[in-house]
Design a protein around this motif. Sequence first.
Motif, mmCIF file in Angstrom:
data_model
loop_
_atom_site.group_PDB
_atom_site.id
_atom_site.type_symbol
_atom_site.label_atom_id
_atom_site.label_comp_id
_atom_site.label_asym_id
_atom_site.label_seq_id
_atom_site.Cartn_x
_atom_site.Cartn_y
_atom_site.Cartn_z
ATOM 1 N N LEU A 124 -0.515 4.335 -0.402
ATOM 2 C CA LEU A 124 0.448 3.482 0.299
ATOM 3 C C LEU A 124 -0.035 3.212 1.727
ATOM 4 O O LEU A 124 0.041 2.086 2.217
ATOM 5 N N ASN A 125 -0.570 4.232 2.382
ATOM 6 C CA ASN A 125 -1.110 4.047 3.736
ATOM 7 C C ASN A 125 -2.311 3.116 3.730
ATOM 8 O O ASN A 125 -2.457 2.248 4.601
ATOM 9 N N ALA A 148 7.296 6.775 -0.772
ATOM 10 C CA ALA A 148 7.984 5.597 -0.243
ATOM 11 C C ALA A 148 8.031 5.700 1.277
ATOM 12 O O ALA A 148 7.934 6.791 1.844
ATOM 13 N N THR A 149 8.162 4.551 1.915
ATOM 14 C CA THR A 149 8.300 4.535 3.367
ATOM 15 C C THR A 149 9.712 4.990 3.756
ATOM 16 O O THR A 149 10.632 4.988 2.933
ATOM 17 N N ASP A 150 9.867 5.362 5.021
ATOM 18 C CA ASP A 150 11.106 6.004 5.470
ATOM 19 C C ASP A 150 12.356 5.163 5.244
ATOM 20 O O ASP A 150 13.435 5.706 4.993
ATOM 21 N N ASN A 151 12.216 3.835 5.329
ATOM 22 C CA ASN A 151 13.414 2.997 5.234
ATOM 23 C C ASN A 151 14.056 3.020 3.850
ATOM 24 O O ASN A 151 15.187 2.556 3.680
ATOM 25 N N TYR A 152 13.355 3.566 2.848
ATOM 26 C CA TYR A 152 13.940 3.662 1.517
ATOM 27 C C TYR A 152 14.783 4.927 1.355
ATOM 28 O O TYR A 152 15.406 5.135 0.313
ATOM 29 N N GLY A 153 14.760 5.781 2.353
ATOM 30 C CA GLY A 153 15.551 7.003 2.257
ATOM 31 C C GLY A 153 14.892 8.021 1.344
ATOM 32 O O GLY A 153 13.711 7.920 1.005
ATOM 33 N N ASN A 154 15.680 8.968 0.920
ATOM 34 C CA ASN A 154 15.153 10.073 0.121
ATOM 35 C C ASN A 154 15.200 9.727 -1.370
ATOM 36 O O ASN A 154 16.057 10.204 -2.109
ATOM 37 N N ILE A 155 14.249 8.896 -1.805
ATOM 38 C CA ILE A 155 14.246 8.486 -3.216
ATOM 39 C C ILE A 155 13.034 9.021 -3.966
ATOM 40 O O ILE A 155 12.868 8.743 -5.154
ATOM 41 N N SER A 195 6.704 -2.063 4.524
ATOM 42 C CA SER A 195 7.364 -0.956 3.841
ATOM 43 C C SER A 195 7.186 -1.118 2.345
ATOM 44 O O SER A 195 6.811 -2.188 1.860
ATOM 45 N N GLY A 196 7.455 -0.051 1.616
ATOM 46 C CA GLY A 196 7.317 -0.148 0.170
ATOM 47 C C GLY A 196 7.334 1.207 -0.509
ATOM 48 O O GLY A 196 7.681 2.227 0.088
ATOM 49 N N LEU A 197 6.936 1.209 -1.777
ATOM 50 C CA LEU A 197 6.930 2.431 -2.576
ATOM 51 C C LEU A 197 5.875 2.336 -3.665
ATOM 52 O O LEU A 197 5.378 1.247 -3.974
#
Length: 519
Positions: A197-198, A233-240, A216-218
């Motif tokens: 992802l990075n 996933a990136t931080d904006n997706y929360g704890n998924i 952002s993404g996953l």
Amino acid sequence: MLDEEYLLWKPESPDEELFQFAVENSPHTTWKVIIVDDEKTIHAATRKALSGFSFEGKHLRFVSAYTREEAKQAIFRHPDAAVILLDVMLNGEKAGLDVVSYIRDELKNFFVRIILRTGQPQEAPEEVVIREYDINDYREKTEMTARKLYTILTASLRAYRDIMLIENNKRALERILASSSSLLESQSMHKLAGRVLNELTDILKLNTTRNRGTLSGLIATKDTNGDFYVMTATDNYGNIVGQSINQVFSACSLEMFRKGHTSSTEYHKFFCSKHGHETFIYLEGVGLIDDWETKFMEILMLNVLAAIDNIYLNKEIEETQKEIIFTLGEFSEARSRETSYHVKRVAEYSRLLALKYGLPEEEAEIIRIATPMHDVGKLGITDNILNKPGRLTADEFEIIKSHGMLGYEILKNSNRTIMQAGAVIALQHHEKYNGEGYPQGLKGEAIHVYGRITAIADVFDALGSDRVYKKAWPLDQILAYFEKEKGQHFDPVLVDIFFANLPEFLEIRDRFNDPASQV
């Protein structure tokens, strides 16, 4: 109309900021042009001549500088500038040439297209300047009509675009080459996904010809049930992370993704390895993606898919090794007619005690896997001694005591971490904290912590289980024995940890209970 304009003015005091930005928000990306001239009328004329200019659908943003120092600060603060319209003579000096040297020699910026303009060609002859300075065009101000300026800027932006394309390709390829070997060495799917992802977002950020905000993404992978779960996933997706992708997208959306439907701000694609492992990538905020970006992302994913196959293959090998180790441990216990779940309980007790002691999760797992081999040396003991119902003679007991060294000899030559741990455990799990154990008579912390942990796990389970030579002890008697032997047979710190977390150990005992041996 310009999308955004940068105005630079001379400070009236040392504390005043040098740059002032008057910004008009626009959804369009732009080309940044720096104008360097000591005459304000030139700035105004240039802006007016180019007020309706666009190239490949993008307008211009200007940065104005009036002195050598301001010009250097402008190019330093705006390394993404595409073109600099630079006057040779600034305040009576050939300062423009000094700015050229600063850009190319000090900043090592070989991307910006430098167009020299002069009203005094005799002060800096064209043939000398072209030969000695790394510029891209040289023009007298008298010939810089609006039409000529339009033509020159178009040619310069086209060159800048192509140079940046080559540079972005080069950087993307360097990133892929640098990451390929490390990706293939990845042992964890979650760590691999995080790195990928990075890498993907970094490749997209290389393209300085596109204005991209926060990417952002996953990344998700298909499990054995056919469902996709989120690996990173990136931080904006929360704890998924670890959850089903259905928590993020509807079944309809996923079907649309599979059919290739997309928006102008996102990138998504399903990739399948040669062994059938499927991965889904979703990125937001990317905007339009150039062909070279798509190609390099797909090249990176070819390496990633190879790494995924490698991880699954290693995982399968590791699971096979664990099964062999566990079966070997069960077989050695079965020969001594010990309870069917003894090996599993000792392994789980050991892992729990290791974690409570403060060992890392990874090391606790190694202990769990290695502990079933603690009595593997019993394979070298004859049945008539191993399963003798009565008291052993002194000679027979010495033979029994040899199983620790026999187990060590079986395992010691492997260079595998688990086997090495198993060798230590096999050798030392009958050592006593007071030095009166066997086979080496080690004392205190000279006994490896793996041996000290397994000793408690093994004895706790052995006392609570029926054996050919005894009946299972009741729990209160077992706990009294551990209290009595704290600091003698067992590490006192580990015994205290065992008592403090007794309910969790009893839960393991009940979960893997032999009905006839419950205490």
